[in-house]
Design a protein around this motif. Structure first.
Motif, mmCIF file in Angstrom:
data_model
loop_
_atom_site.group_PDB
_atom_site.id
_atom_site.type_symbol
_atom_site.label_atom_id
_atom_site.label_comp_id
_atom_site.label_asym_id
_atom_site.label_seq_id
_atom_site.Cartn_x
_atom_site.Cartn_y
_atom_site.Cartn_z
ATOM 1 N N LYS A 171 -3.669 23.738 -19.036
ATOM 2 C CA LYS A 171 -3.298 23.034 -17.815
ATOM 3 C C LYS A 171 -4.531 22.543 -17.067
ATOM 4 C CE LYS A 171 -0.892 23.681 -13.402
ATOM 5 N NZ LYS A 171 -0.127 24.627 -12.558
ATOM 6 N N TYR A 172 -5.591 23.342 -17.038
ATOM 7 C CA TYR A 172 -6.777 23.005 -16.257
ATOM 8 C C TYR A 172 -7.740 22.068 -16.984
ATOM 9 C CZ TYR A 172 -5.916 26.096 -12.290
ATOM 10 O OH TYR A 172 -5.399 26.663 -11.150
ATOM 11 N N CYS A 173 -7.658 21.980 -18.303
ATOM 12 C CA CYS A 173 -8.589 21.121 -19.050
ATOM 13 C C CYS A 173 -8.255 19.656 -18.812
ATOM 14 C CB CYS A 173 -8.524 21.433 -20.543
ATOM 15 S SG CYS A 173 -9.638 20.394 -21.531
ATOM 16 N N ARG A 174 -9.187 18.915 -18.227
ATOM 17 C CA ARG A 174 -8.971 17.498 -17.918
ATOM 18 C C ARG A 174 -9.192 16.587 -19.112
ATOM 19 N NH1 ARG A 174 -12.250 17.032 -12.138
ATOM 20 N NH2 ARG A 174 -11.062 18.633 -10.998
ATOM 21 N N GLU A 175 -9.739 17.128 -20.183
ATOM 22 C CA GLU A 175 -10.089 16.315 -21.349
ATOM 23 C C GLU A 175 -9.088 16.444 -22.486
ATOM 24 O OE1 GLU A 175 -12.616 14.348 -20.812
ATOM 25 O OE2 GLU A 175 -12.949 15.340 -18.878
ATOM 26 N N ASN A 176 -8.018 17.247 -22.292
ATOM 27 C CA ASN A 176 -7.045 17.519 -23.360
ATOM 28 C C ASN A 176 -7.735 18.065 -24.603
ATOM 29 O OD1 ASN A 176 -4.782 16.519 -21.861
ATOM 30 N ND2 ASN A 176 -5.451 14.421 -22.328
ATOM 31 N N ALA A 177 -8.749 18.894 -24.349
ATOM 32 C CA ALA A 177 -9.538 19.447 -25.455
ATOM 33 C C ALA A 177 -9.029 20.811 -25.910
ATOM 34 C CB ALA A 177 -11.004 19.565 -25.032
ATOM 35 N N ILE A 178 -7.942 21.308 -25.290
ATOM 36 C CA ILE A 178 -7.392 22.608 -25.657
ATOM 37 C C ILE A 178 -5.901 22.461 -25.928
ATOM 38 C CG2 ILE A 178 -7.113 25.030 -24.995
ATOM 39 C CD1 ILE A 178 -9.361 24.672 -23.004
ATOM 40 N N ALA A 179 -5.445 23.086 -26.997
ATOM 41 C CA ALA A 179 -4.014 23.096 -27.326
ATOM 42 C C ALA A 179 -3.642 24.508 -27.777
ATOM 43 C CB ALA A 179 -3.711 22.080 -28.420
ATOM 44 N N ILE A 180 -2.363 24.825 -27.656
ATOM 45 C CA ILE A 180 -1.862 26.122 -28.120
ATOM 46 C C ILE A 180 -1.132 25.930 -29.443
ATOM 47 C CG2 ILE A 180 -0.327 28.056 -27.640
ATOM 48 C CD1 ILE A 180 -0.812 27.643 -24.700
ATOM 49 N N LYS A 181 -1.568 26.664 -30.440
ATOM 50 C CA LYS A 181 -0.928 26.625 -31.752
ATOM 51 C C LYS A 181 -0.712 28.058 -32.229
ATOM 52 C CE LYS A 181 -2.853 22.155 -33.148
ATOM 53 N NZ LYS A 181 -3.657 21.422 -34.174
ATOM 54 N N ASN A 182 0.535 28.353 -32.544
ATOM 55 C CA ASN A 182 0.900 29.696 -33.025
ATOM 56 C C ASN A 182 0.465 30.787 -32.044
ATOM 57 O OD1 ASN A 182 1.928 28.588 -35.462
ATOM 58 N ND2 ASN A 182 -0.149 28.567 -36.331
ATOM 59 N N GLY A 183 0.621 30.461 -30.743
ATOM 60 C CA GLY A 183 0.329 31.459 -29.721
ATOM 61 C C GLY A 183 -1.147 31.644 -29.418
ATOM 62 N N ARG A 186 -6.579 26.470 -29.319
ATOM 63 C CA ARG A 186 -7.474 25.793 -30.251
ATOM 64 C C ARG A 186 -8.305 24.798 -29.450
ATOM 65 N NH1 ARG A 186 -5.866 29.421 -32.671
ATOM 66 N NH2 ARG A 186 -4.848 29.528 -34.732
ATOM 67 N N MET A 187 -9.618 24.843 -29.609
ATOM 68 C CA MET A 187 -10.521 23.971 -28.864
ATOM 69 C C MET A 187 -10.994 22.823 -29.738
ATOM 70 S SD MET A 187 -12.846 26.704 -26.743
ATOM 71 C CE MET A 187 -12.090 27.821 -25.543
ATOM 72 N N ASN A 188 -10.948 21.626 -29.165
ATOM 73 C CA ASN A 188 -11.411 20.434 -29.859
ATOM 74 C C ASN A 188 -12.815 20.098 -29.346
ATOM 75 O OD1 ASN A 188 -11.948 17.790 -30.752
ATOM 76 N ND2 ASN A 188 -9.771 17.258 -30.743
ATOM 77 N N ASN A 189 -13.809 20.417 -30.131
ATOM 78 C CA ASN A 189 -15.199 20.212 -29.698
ATOM 79 C C ASN A 189 -15.549 18.737 -29.526
ATOM 80 O OD1 ASN A 189 -15.872 22.965 -29.596
ATOM 81 N ND2 ASN A 189 -16.252 23.022 -31.804
ATOM 82 N N ASP A 190 -14.817 17.856 -30.197
ATOM 83 C CA ASP A 190 -15.091 16.423 -30.062
ATOM 84 C C ASP A 190 -14.664 15.896 -28.694
ATOM 85 O OD1 ASP A 190 -16.150 16.253 -32.624
ATOM 86 O OD2 ASP A 190 -14.191 15.828 -33.517
ATOM 87 N N LEU A 191 -13.667 16.535 -28.071
ATOM 88 C CA LEU A 191 -13.184 16.104 -26.757
ATOM 89 C C LEU A 191 -13.821 16.887 -25.613
ATOM 90 C CD1 LEU A 191 -9.346 15.676 -27.460
ATOM 91 C CD2 LEU A 191 -11.097 13.898 -27.360
ATOM 92 N N CYS A 192 -14.268 18.090 -25.874
ATOM 93 C CA CYS A 192 -14.826 18.949 -24.828
ATOM 94 C C CYS A 192 -16.119 18.355 -24.259
ATOM 95 C CB CYS A 192 -15.109 20.332 -25.401
ATOM 96 S SG CYS A 192 -15.821 21.499 -24.206
ATOM 97 N N VAL A 193 -16.227 18.323 -22.925
ATOM 98 C CA VAL A 193 -17.443 17.833 -22.273
ATOM 99 C C VAL A 193 -18.286 18.975 -21.707
ATOM 100 C CG1 VAL A 193 -16.423 15.599 -21.712
ATOM 101 C CG2 VAL A 193 -16.255 17.481 -20.063
ATOM 102 N N HIS A 194 -17.879 20.219 -22.003
ATOM 103 C CA HIS A 194 -18.648 21.407 -21.607
ATOM 104 C C HIS A 194 -18.756 21.553 -20.084
ATOM 105 C CE1 HIS A 194 -20.768 21.206 -25.801
ATOM 106 N NE2 HIS A 194 -19.471 21.461 -25.882
ATOM 107 N N CYS A 195 -17.622 21.341 -19.417
ATOM 108 C CA CYS A 195 -17.608 21.463 -17.960
ATOM 109 C C CYS A 195 -17.395 22.893 -17.485
ATOM 110 C CB CYS A 195 -16.533 20.559 -17.360
ATOM 111 S SG CYS A 195 -14.839 21.076 -17.742
#
Length: 270
Positions: A171-183, A186-195
Motif C-alpha cells: 500500500k505504501y510503495c509509490r513505485e508498485n515495486a512490491i507485490a504479494i505472491k503466495n502470502g 516480492r520486490m521488483n528491483n527494477d522499479l524500486c527507487v530505494h526510498c
C-alpha cells in the motif's frame, strides 16, 4: 592574478536599465540564525532596499545603488551573510532538511551541504555550477536538475520466512515495486527507487535495509529544456561524496568551456 573588482563578482547582478544592481547572499542550505536575520533586516533598512527570497535557498537585496556596494559588502560580511555567487562559479549549495527533522530522510543533508560549501563555494569555473542535496528520492530540492545532484538512498531487503503477507508495504510503495505472491512479498528491483518507505511502513519490522548511501548524478539542468542528470556512482560515506565532487569539479574546470551549459557539453567532453 587580476584582482576582481567588487562590481564584477558573481553575487552582484546588474538590473534592467543599469541604474541599480541586485546583491545575492551566501546562505548555504538556506539556514541562518535569528541574529543574522535581524542583521539583514537592519541592512535592508539602512540601504533603503528590498529583500527577495530566491529558489536556491538564499536572499537578494534588490535595487541597490552601485555607489554603496563597498560599504554594503562590509556590512554583509560582518553579519555572517557575505555576498554570494551567480556567474561562472560554484553557487549557493541547496539542501533539504535531512535527518535533522524529516521522517523520510536517509542522510544528513545539512551537514554535507555546509561541508561542500566550505570547500567549493565561489570557485571560479568555466560554467555556472550548481550542487544540490536531497536526503531521499522524493527530491524536494530537485537535485537531479543540477550540475551535481546528491540523493540519499537505502536498499530494502526482506528477512526470509517471516513475512505475514499483511500488504502494508504494498500500500505504501509509490513505485508498485512490491507485490504479494503466495502470502509473501516480492520486490521488483527494477522499479524500486530505494526510498525506504516500505521499511518504515512494515508493522512487524520484517523489511530491513542496507546502510544509507549517496546516489550522485551530474549534468542536470533546469530552464526551458530541463534534463535529469546522469547517474555516475553510488557511494557509502559523506567523505567519499566530497572526493567524488572534487574530482568532478576538477574535471569540469579543465575540460569545459564557457558560453554553453555543462549538460550540453557532456556528450563532447572526454
Amino acid at each position: 592574478m587580476r584582482k576582481i573588482p567588487l562590481h564584477e563578482k558573481g553575487g552582484i547582478i546588474n538590473e534592467f536599465g543599469g541604474d541599480f544592481c541586485t546583491v545575492r547572499l551566501r546562505i548555504p542550505a538556506g539556514l541562518i540564525t535569528v541574529d543574522q536575520m535581524e542583521g539583514i533586516v537592519e541592512i535592508v533598512r539602512r540601504y533603503n532596499t528590498e529583500l527577495h527570497l530566491t529558489t536556491r535557498q538564499t536572499m537578494e537585496l534588490v535595487h541597490v545603488s552601485p555607489g554603496s556596494l563597498e560599504s554594503l559588502a562590509k556590512d554583509l560580511e560582518a553579519n555572517g551573510t557575505p555576498i554570494g555567487a551567480d556567474k561562472s562559479e560554484i553557487v549557493n549549495i541547496t539542501a533539504c532538511p535531512g535527518t535533522d527533522r524529516c521522517r523520510f530522510a536517509m542522510i544528513d543533508s545539512i551537514s554535507l551541504a555546509r561541508t561542500l560549501d566550505e570547500k567549493f563555494f565561489g570557485k571560479e569555473m568555466p560554467v555556472k555550477f550548481r550542487i544540490a542535496i536531497s536526503s531521499c528520492p522524493n527530491s524536494c530540492v530537485s537535485e537531479r536538475l543540477n550540475e551535481i545532484g546528491i540523493t540519499g538512498v537505502v536498499r530494502p531487503y526482506r528477512v526470509p520466512g517471516t513475512c505475514t503477507g499483511c500488504g502494508t508495504c504494498v500500500k505504501y510503495c509509490r513505485e508498485n515495486a512490491i507485490a504479494i505472491k503466495n502470502g509473501q512479498i516480492r520486490m521488483n528491483n527494477d522499479l524500486c527507487v530505494h526510498c525506504g518507505m516500505c521499511i518504515q511502513s512494515c508493522p512487524f519490522h520484517i523489511i530491513k535495509a542496507d546502510p544509507a548511501a549517496y546516489h550522485i548524478t551530474i549534468g542536470g539542468k533546469r530552464g526551458r529544456h530541463p534534463r535529469v542528470g546522469y547517474h555516475v556512482v553510488t557511494v557509502k560515506t559523506p567523505e567519499t561524496v566530497i572526493k567524488v565532487v572534487e574530482k568532478v569539479v576538477k574535471w569540469v574546470y579543465r575540460k569545459a568551456w564557457s558560453d554553453s551549459l555543462l549538460p550540453d557539453q557532456l556528450g563532447i567532453l572526454d
